[in-house]
Design a protein around this motif. Sequence first.
Motif, PDB file in Angstrom:
ATOM      1  N   THR A   1       0.845  -1.190   0.000  1.00  0.00           N
ATOM      2  CA  THR A   1       0.000   0.000   0.000  1.00  0.00           C
ATOM      3  C   THR A   1       0.882   1.241   0.000  1.00  0.00           C
ATOM      4  O   THR A   1       2.103   1.151   0.193  1.00  0.00           O
ATOM      5  N   ILE A   2       0.260   2.386  -0.193  1.00  0.00           N
ATOM      6  CA  ILE A   2       0.952   3.669  -0.102  1.00  0.00           C
ATOM      7  C   ILE A   2       0.473   4.372   1.162  1.00  0.00           C
ATOM      8  O   ILE A   2      -0.729   4.464   1.408  1.00  0.00           O
TER       9      ILE A   2
ATOM     10  N   GLU B   1       0.763   7.883   3.834  1.00  0.00           N
ATOM     11  CA  GLU B   1       0.923   9.340   3.745  1.00  0.00           C
ATOM     12  C   GLU B   1       1.591   9.860   4.998  1.00  0.00           C
ATOM     13  O   GLU B   1       1.165   9.551   6.118  1.00  0.00           O
TER      14      GLU B   1
ATOM     15  N   SER C   1      -1.909   4.914   7.200  1.00  0.00           N
ATOM     16  CA  SER C   1      -2.016   3.889   6.155  1.00  0.00           C
ATOM     17  C   SER C   1      -3.170   2.949   6.462  1.00  0.00           C
ATOM     18  O   SER C   1      -3.634   2.869   7.594  1.00  0.00           O
TER      19      SER C   1
ATOM     20  N   SER D   1       3.770  13.682   1.968  1.00  0.00           N
ATOM     21  CA  SER D   1       4.498  12.812   1.034  1.00  0.00           C
ATOM     22  C   SER D   1       3.896  11.412   1.022  1.00  0.00           C
ATOM     23  O   SER D   1       3.458  10.894   2.050  1.00  0.00           O
ATOM     24  N   ALA D   2       3.909  10.813  -0.154  1.00  0.00           N
ATOM     25  CA  ALA D   2       3.471   9.423  -0.306  1.00  0.00           C
ATOM     26  C   ALA D   2       4.676   8.505  -0.120  1.00  0.00           C
ATOM     27  O   ALA D   2       5.787   8.824  -0.565  1.00  0.00           O
TER      28      ALA D   2
ATOM     29  N   ASN E   1       5.913   4.257  -0.250  1.00  0.00           N
ATOM     30  CA  ASN E   1       5.643   2.846  -0.506  1.00  0.00           C
ATOM     31  C   ASN E   1       5.822   2.060   0.784  1.00  0.00           C
ATOM     32  O   ASN E   1       6.838   2.223   1.468  1.00  0.00           O
TER      33      ASN E   1
ATOM     34  N   THR F   1       4.457   4.563  -5.579  1.00  0.00           N
ATOM     35  CA  THR F   1       4.761   5.991  -5.733  1.00  0.00           C
ATOM     36  C   THR F   1       5.433   6.316  -7.054  1.00  0.00           C
ATOM     37  O   THR F   1       5.818   7.470  -7.278  1.00  0.00           O
TER      38      THR F   1
ATOM     39  N   TYR G   1       4.319   9.372  -8.861  1.00  0.00           N
ATOM     40  CA  TYR G   1       4.729  10.688  -8.376  1.00  0.00           C
ATOM     41  C   TYR G   1       6.173  11.043  -8.743  1.00  0.00           C
ATOM     42  O   TYR G   1       6.591  12.184  -8.571  1.00  0.00           O
TER      43      TYR G   1
END
Length: 196
Positions: free
Chosen positions: A8-9, A11, A28, A78-79, A81, A167, A170
């Motif tokens: 998942t990503i 934040e 998350s 920021s995102a 991984n 990510t 991005y």
Amino acid sequence: MFTGIIETIGEVKELKQDQSNIHITIASNITSDLKIDQSVAHNGVCLTVVSIKDDTYTVTAIDETLAKTNLDTLSKGSAVNLERAMKLGDRLDGHIVQGHVDQTAICESIEESDGSWIFTFTYDKSLNNITIEKGSITVNGVSLTVVNSKTNSFSVAIIPYTYLNTTFKYIKPGNVVNLEFDVVGKYVKKLFENNQ
């Protein structure tokens, strides 16, 4: 031990300086499954969960980690991984990933190619890391196959699923990414050097 298959990503919700360390708080959808003292890879960097609150958890990056990775470029929003450590008996869908970043690289270019993307990265060759054609590489924690391997650069082909679920969507030219070179290749290289 990780596989390089991103779950998942997350934040980044907060960054808190503590002397030379940074406490990173992340929201998350896997937070409810985490526990304190568990290892989680963040853009390929293995960090330990030190606290959990609601849908966020906190990890600490020490000075050495910040110096060798792109974690010092994170900011609020920021995102990241995310991948939890593999369970014994799980399938190894990517490749063996330790979560120990070897060095960073710079994204040089991104080309669209018939429904996928070709990302090219350059890295400092003085650190003596190597890639090989069709070998494994981990970029920001994502297990990938090397194409166009050169002395200090390589490319990877990103399929739509990986692009949308990591990510990579991005990353822009000039961005810094984390690299973990193939562990088997590192051992073979070391054995070769020791036998010369």
